[in-house]
Design an enzyme around this catalytic site. Structure first.
Site, PDB file in Angstrom:
ATOM      1  N   TYR A  52       0.819  -1.120  -0.131  1.00 34.62           N
ATOM      2  CA  TYR A  52      -0.047  -0.120   0.000  1.00 34.62           C
ATOM      3  C   TYR A  52       0.915   1.258  -0.021  1.00 34.62           C
ATOM      4  O   TYR A  52       0.401   2.461  -0.290  1.00 34.62           O
ATOM      5  CB  TYR A  52      -0.933   0.129   1.373  1.00 34.62           C
ATOM      6  N   HIS A 112       0.916 -11.914   1.589  1.00 34.98           N
ATOM      7  CA  HIS A 112      -0.232 -11.027   0.915  1.00 34.98           C
ATOM      8  C   HIS A 112      -1.015 -11.964  -0.108  1.00 34.98           C
ATOM      9  O   HIS A 112      -2.189 -11.710  -0.356  1.00 34.98           O
ATOM     10  CB  HIS A 112       0.420  -9.648   0.263  1.00 34.98           C
TER      11      HIS A 112
END
Ligand code: NAP
Length: 282
Positions: A52, A112
């Site tokens: 992010y 992830h």
């Protein structure tokens, strides 16, 4: 007035507050402010990720909130770019996250996405080692299908407590949910508002009207009606924070839960990354 979220316990003894703040696409000072405000108003759970690009801003928001580190649950995720799931690189990546977040540990460290290039027989023991070394309190995975988790569990000597996957009223995740329940792994719902699609659904809107609530709250309440799930709605708008947190107080009737349960569609998935998505189970 601060509103406390409640907690659920996993097989791994991780106490994870059921409603966290998602931060994907929260950037710059907006991210700093929303994280700080969320913690001050009673959020006890923040979700970020290296991918992010906002771990420094999340860390700054934590600092500005003045809330002690042991009062909330912090998750980050390591993305498998640059072969980061190789054991040595995994440790370096986790250390970089801690540095950027300006913290000594995270509560939950997730892989992830699955990565076919590095066998889980190498990555999972290295991830477990990071827990034993204290960089993270718990470990988990994200975007893993059932086969990925079966393989991961073979190589784990600490509990995998979470699989963070897309979950909202429009997606089918029945097989995965059943599998996770049977193995005492929480389903952590990402994109729990279907990235905005719940707002103009007629069924959800009508139920929201019955409760003097918003469609966002109804979607979250529906997800959290199952005690084996947690949810991490994202907002960068401080005005949306309280409403989302208050969804933990809404109880839907059995009939309302059933109506929402019928909204799942085979094409309801919002997040696809064809280059690295696994074969989804449902
Ligand atoms: P989401 O939470 O389903 O939806 C976010 C959208 O809803 C934003 O546009 C937000 O806008 C809006 N929103 C939030 N609360 C609202 C409210 N009360 N009223 C009106 N609009 C509202 O989508 P998401 O960001 O995809 O998922 C949530 C989190 O899950 C992410 O931030 C991230 O932490 C995590 N995630 C993980 C993965 C993964 O691969 N593991 C993938 C996707 C997401 P405003 O900001 O303007 O409020």
């Amino acid at each position: 007035m601060s509103t406390k979220s409640y907690t659920i316990r996993t097989a791994g003894q991780a106490n994870i507050p059921v409603l966290g703040l998602g931060t994907w696409q929260s950037t710059g000072n907006d991210c700093v402010e929303v994280v700080s405000k969320a913690l001050q108003m009673g959020y006890e759970h923040i979700d970020t990720a290296q991918a992010y690009g906002n771990e420094k801003q999340v860390g700054e928001g934590i600092k500005q909130s003045g809330v002690a580190r042991d009062k909330f649950f912090l998750t980050t995720k390591i993305f498998p770019d640059d072969m980061k799931f190789e054991p040595e690189k995994l440790k370096a990546a986790a250390e970089q996250s801690l540095k950027d977040l300006d913290t000594d540990y995270v509560d939950l460290l997730l892989l992830h996405w699955p990565d076919d290039r590095v066998p889980l027989s190498e990555t999972i023991p290295a991830l477990c080692e990071l827990q034993k070394q204290g960089l993270t309190r718990h470990i988990g995975v994200s975007n893993f299908n059932i086969a990925n988790i079966v393989e991961a569990k073979k190589h784990a000597d600490v509990p995998i407590v979470v699989n963070q996957v897309e979950f909202h009223p429009f997606i089918k995740q029945d097989s995965l949910q059943t599998f996770l329940n049977n193995h005492h792994i929480l389903l952590e719902a990402y994109s729990p508002l279907a990235r905005g699609d719940v707002f103009d659904n007629e069924v959800i809107q009508k139920i929201a009207d019955n409760h003097n609530a918003t469609p966002a709250q109804v979607s979250l309440a529906w997800i959290l009606s199952d005690k084996d799930r947690v949810a991490i709605p994202k907002t960068s708008n401080p005005e949306h924070l309280q409403g989302n947190l208050d969804a933990t107080k809404i109880e839907l009737s059995a009939d309302e839960l059933e109506q929402i349960g019928k909204l799942a569609r085979s094409d309801g998935r919002k997040i696809e990354h064809p280059d690295y998505s696994p074969q989804w189970d449902d």
